[in-house]
Enzyme design. Structure first.
Site, mmCIF file in Angstrom:
data_model
loop_
_atom_site.group_PDB
_atom_site.id
_atom_site.type_symbol
_atom_site.label_atom_id
_atom_site.label_comp_id
_atom_site.label_asym_id
_atom_site.label_seq_id
_atom_site.Cartn_x
_atom_site.Cartn_y
_atom_site.Cartn_z
ATOM 1 N N TRP A 1 0.860 -1.183 0.000
ATOM 2 C CA TRP A 1 0.000 0.000 0.000
ATOM 3 C C TRP A 1 0.890 1.223 0.000
ATOM 4 O O TRP A 1 1.862 1.307 0.758
ATOM 5 C CB TRP A 1 -0.923 0.053 1.227
ATOM 6 N N GLU B 1 -2.926 -2.960 -2.675
ATOM 7 C CA GLU B 1 -4.077 -2.432 -1.929
ATOM 8 C C GLU B 1 -4.522 -1.057 -2.434
ATOM 9 O O GLU B 1 -3.847 -0.053 -2.200
ATOM 10 C CB GLU B 1 -3.716 -2.341 -0.437
ATOM 11 N N LYS C 1 -7.183 2.333 -2.899
ATOM 12 C CA LYS C 1 -7.870 3.229 -1.977
ATOM 13 C C LYS C 1 -8.568 4.308 -2.797
ATOM 14 O O LYS C 1 -8.064 4.715 -3.844
ATOM 15 C CB LYS C 1 -6.819 3.844 -1.043
ATOM 16 N N ASP D 1 -9.691 -3.328 1.357
ATOM 17 C CA ASP D 1 -9.764 -2.796 2.726
ATOM 18 C C ASP D 1 -11.151 -2.185 2.900
ATOM 19 O O ASP D 1 -11.569 -1.330 2.109
ATOM 20 C CB ASP D 1 -8.654 -1.746 2.911
ATOM 21 N N HIS E 1 -11.674 1.614 2.508
ATOM 22 C CA HIS E 1 -11.056 2.320 1.383
ATOM 23 C C HIS E 1 -12.013 2.687 0.267
ATOM 24 O O HIS E 1 -11.580 2.989 -0.840
ATOM 25 C CB HIS E 1 -9.912 1.487 0.812
ATOM 26 N N HIS F 1 -8.467 -6.548 4.148
ATOM 27 C CA HIS F 1 -8.128 -5.787 5.341
ATOM 28 C C HIS F 1 -9.447 -5.506 6.028
ATOM 29 O O HIS F 1 -10.196 -4.619 5.617
ATOM 30 C CB HIS F 1 -7.401 -4.488 4.987
ATOM 31 N N ASP G 1 -12.012 6.651 6.244
ATOM 32 C CA ASP G 1 -11.166 5.475 6.506
ATOM 33 C C ASP G 1 -10.549 5.602 7.906
ATOM 34 O O ASP G 1 -9.347 5.716 8.068
ATOM 35 C CB ASP G 1 -10.079 5.404 5.430
ATOM 36 N N ASP H 1 -10.367 3.567 10.442
ATOM 37 C CA ASP H 1 -9.685 2.410 11.038
ATOM 38 C C ASP H 1 -10.093 2.159 12.483
ATOM 39 O O ASP H 1 -9.245 2.039 13.376
ATOM 40 C CB ASP H 1 -8.161 2.562 10.920
ATOM 41 N N ASP I 1 -7.033 -4.616 10.005
ATOM 42 C CA ASP I 1 -6.333 -3.338 9.799
ATOM 43 C C ASP I 1 -7.089 -2.207 10.476
ATOM 44 O O ASP I 1 -8.057 -1.694 9.940
ATOM 45 C CB ASP I 1 -6.169 -3.058 8.292
HETATM 46 C C1 RNT Z 1 -3.822 2.572 4.633
HETATM 47 C C2 RNT Z 1 -3.925 1.103 4.393
HETATM 48 C C3 RNT Z 1 -2.797 0.276 4.908
HETATM 49 C C4 RNT Z 1 -2.335 0.676 6.293
HETATM 50 C C5 RNT Z 1 -1.270 -0.223 6.876
HETATM 51 C C6 RNT Z 1 -0.651 0.355 8.100
HETATM 52 O O1 RNT Z 1 -4.936 3.259 4.247
HETATM 53 O O2 RNT Z 1 -5.145 0.622 4.876
HETATM 54 O O3 RNT Z 1 -3.149 -1.061 4.853
HETATM 55 O O4 RNT Z 1 -3.396 0.763 7.191
HETATM 56 O O5 RNT Z 1 -0.362 -0.521 5.906
HETATM 57 ZN ZN ZN Z 2 -5.425 -1.516 4.771
#
Ligand code: RNT
Ligand code: ZN
Length: 423
Positions: free
Chosen positions: A189, A230, A232, A263, A266, A290, A298, A300, A330
């Site tokens: 990523w 990955e 986004k 993810d 994302h 993820h 996003d 998290d 994640d």
């Molecule tokens: C960032 C991505 C990625 C990170 C990690 C720390 O938007 O989701 O996966 O969260 O690499």
């Molecule tokens: Zn991620």
């Protein structure tokens, strides 16, 4: 196969009766669940800090909020916290490392200089604990990523630096796979993008495709390492344009035979990844997830037992994709006990998978095939009330892990005895 503890025996037996009346084998569900491996993300343990000595800002649009005491500050502390978390999560799992969690002995080893030796302790620890390892090159928290560009940078020498980092990470991933006898998923990523409307959306994408091809040039056996990319939609500081967008990486993954990483945070805030799984798996043999929880963006957040999570688990299980989907967590929350954050997220994901494994899928599909959408909806609603909790508690106990909320007492004890001693 499992010997229920007496106190769970009755609730579990009643639950089995209910499921069996619908043609669902609880035993099969439990056996399958026991073979699921979730990759625990090391970065929840120290707020995406890593162990380098550069002291660069996190950057890349990654934002960790909160100042709960007791975060891991050394590799040994992080491993101790992971051991605590893993002891409270039923099943055998994996650890997902980021490149800047190497052990560099206080030396300024730059990202284009890292190698397997910096991960020797992690490998030894993973072996001892019988864990698989996954990996990620770290394309943030570094002066050469400070302007928000890495693999798509217009400066050749910066691009070359990050390409070398990516190459080395694949080698390290392969070494993990070799040492542990299970392939490492190495996921790329990058943060590259613009806050405001770019004049040129094309050139950075051309450069990214070239850089990725350079990283992946050397063939590595999929028995040792699997490459993932990955995408986004947007990030903090890249609201208008992300070079590695969904279309970019979907095309890249299909043409280069790479894993696509979806993810959950994302996409557009109203978009969920559950419906995408059977779409992309028509064209890709395997994907990485993820599992995260975005709130408005996003963000998290710690994964919880939401409708979204259940839909993701349901799509994987009902379509027979458990062997083709690699599951990683994640998120990063520094406002609560970080060990609990791992445990809550991993247990929620496993519980969602259990509920999916207990779904009377054949029955639902038969109703659909008959065109009886009324009965399909009615059964889907009925299923929500079935006693999956009793089966989950049974699963935890049979794996030697506390059932229900009793795991929290262990985390509190660890907080008192271990975390509170940290400066
Ligand atoms: C960032 C991505 C990625 C990170 C990690 C720390 O938007 O989701 O996966 O969260 O690499
Ligand atoms: Zn991620």
């Amino acid at each position: 196969m499992h010997k229920p503890k007496r106190k769970l025996g009755r609730a579990f037996a009643l639950a089995c009766e209910r499921y069996e009346a619908l043609g669902v084998s609880v035993d099969l569900a439990l056996r399958r669940l026991a073979r699921v491996h979730v990759s625990l993300h090391c970065w929840q343990g120290d707020d995406v800090g890593g162990f380098e000595s550069f002291g660069a800002e996190l950057g890349g649009g990654l934002a960790v909020t909160g100042n709960y005491p007791g975060k891991a500050r050394t590799p040994d502390q992080l491993r101790a916290d992971l051991e605590m978390a893993l002891s409270l999560i039923p099943g055998k799992h994996r650890l997902n490392l980021h490149a800047f969690y190497g052990e560099f002995g206080g030396k300024p080893v730059d990202r284009d200089e890292i190698s397997t030796e910096h991960f020797r302790n992690w490998i030894g620890w993973a072996k001892k604990n019988r864990l698989g390892l996954d990996f990620n090159p770290t394309y943030f928290a570094h002066p050469k990523a400070a302007d928000g560009f890495t693999l798509a940078h217009r400066d050749n020498s910066i691009r070359r630096f990050w390409i070398e980092h990516g190459r080395r990470c694949r080698e390290i991933g392969a070494a993990f796979g070799q040492a542990l006898g299970t392939p490492c998923v190495t996921n790329i990523w990058i943060p590259d993008g613009y806050k405001d409307t770019p004049a040129d959306r094309k050139s950075p994408r051309e450069r990214l495709a070239e850089s990725l091809d350079a990283i992946f040039q050397k063939p590595i056996s999929p028995r040792l390492n699997l490459d993932a990319v990955e995408p986004k939609l947007f990030g903090i500081g890249s609201e208008s344009y992300v070079v590695g967008s969904h279309e970019f990486y979907l095309g890249y993954a299909i043409t280069r035979k790479k894993l696509l990483c979806l993810d959950a945070g994302h996409f557009h805030p109203t978009e969920t990844i559950s419906d995408k799984i059977s779409g992309v798996l028509q064209f890709l043999p395997e994907i990485l997830l993820h599992v995260s929880r975005g709130l408005h963006w996003d963000s998290d957040h710690v994964v919880t037992f939401t409708d979204d999570l259940q839909a993701i688990a349901r799509e994987i299980v009902a379509n027979g994709y458990l062997d083709r989907v690699h599951l990683g967590l994640d998120y990063f929350d520094a406002s609560i006990n970080r060990v609990a954050a791992w445990v809550i997220g991993a247990r929620s994901l496993l519980r969602a998978l259990l509920v999916a494994l207990l779904e009377p899928t054949e029955h639902l599909r038969a109703l659909e095939a008959e065109g009886d959408h009324t009965a399909r909806l009615a059964l889907q609603e009925e299923v929500k009330h079935l006693p999956s909790g009793a089966v989950w508690d049974y699963f935890c106990e049979s794996r030697g892990v506390p059932a229900g909320g009793t795991w929290l007492a262990e985390v509190k004890r660890h907080e008192k005895q271990v975390l509170s001693e940290r400066s």
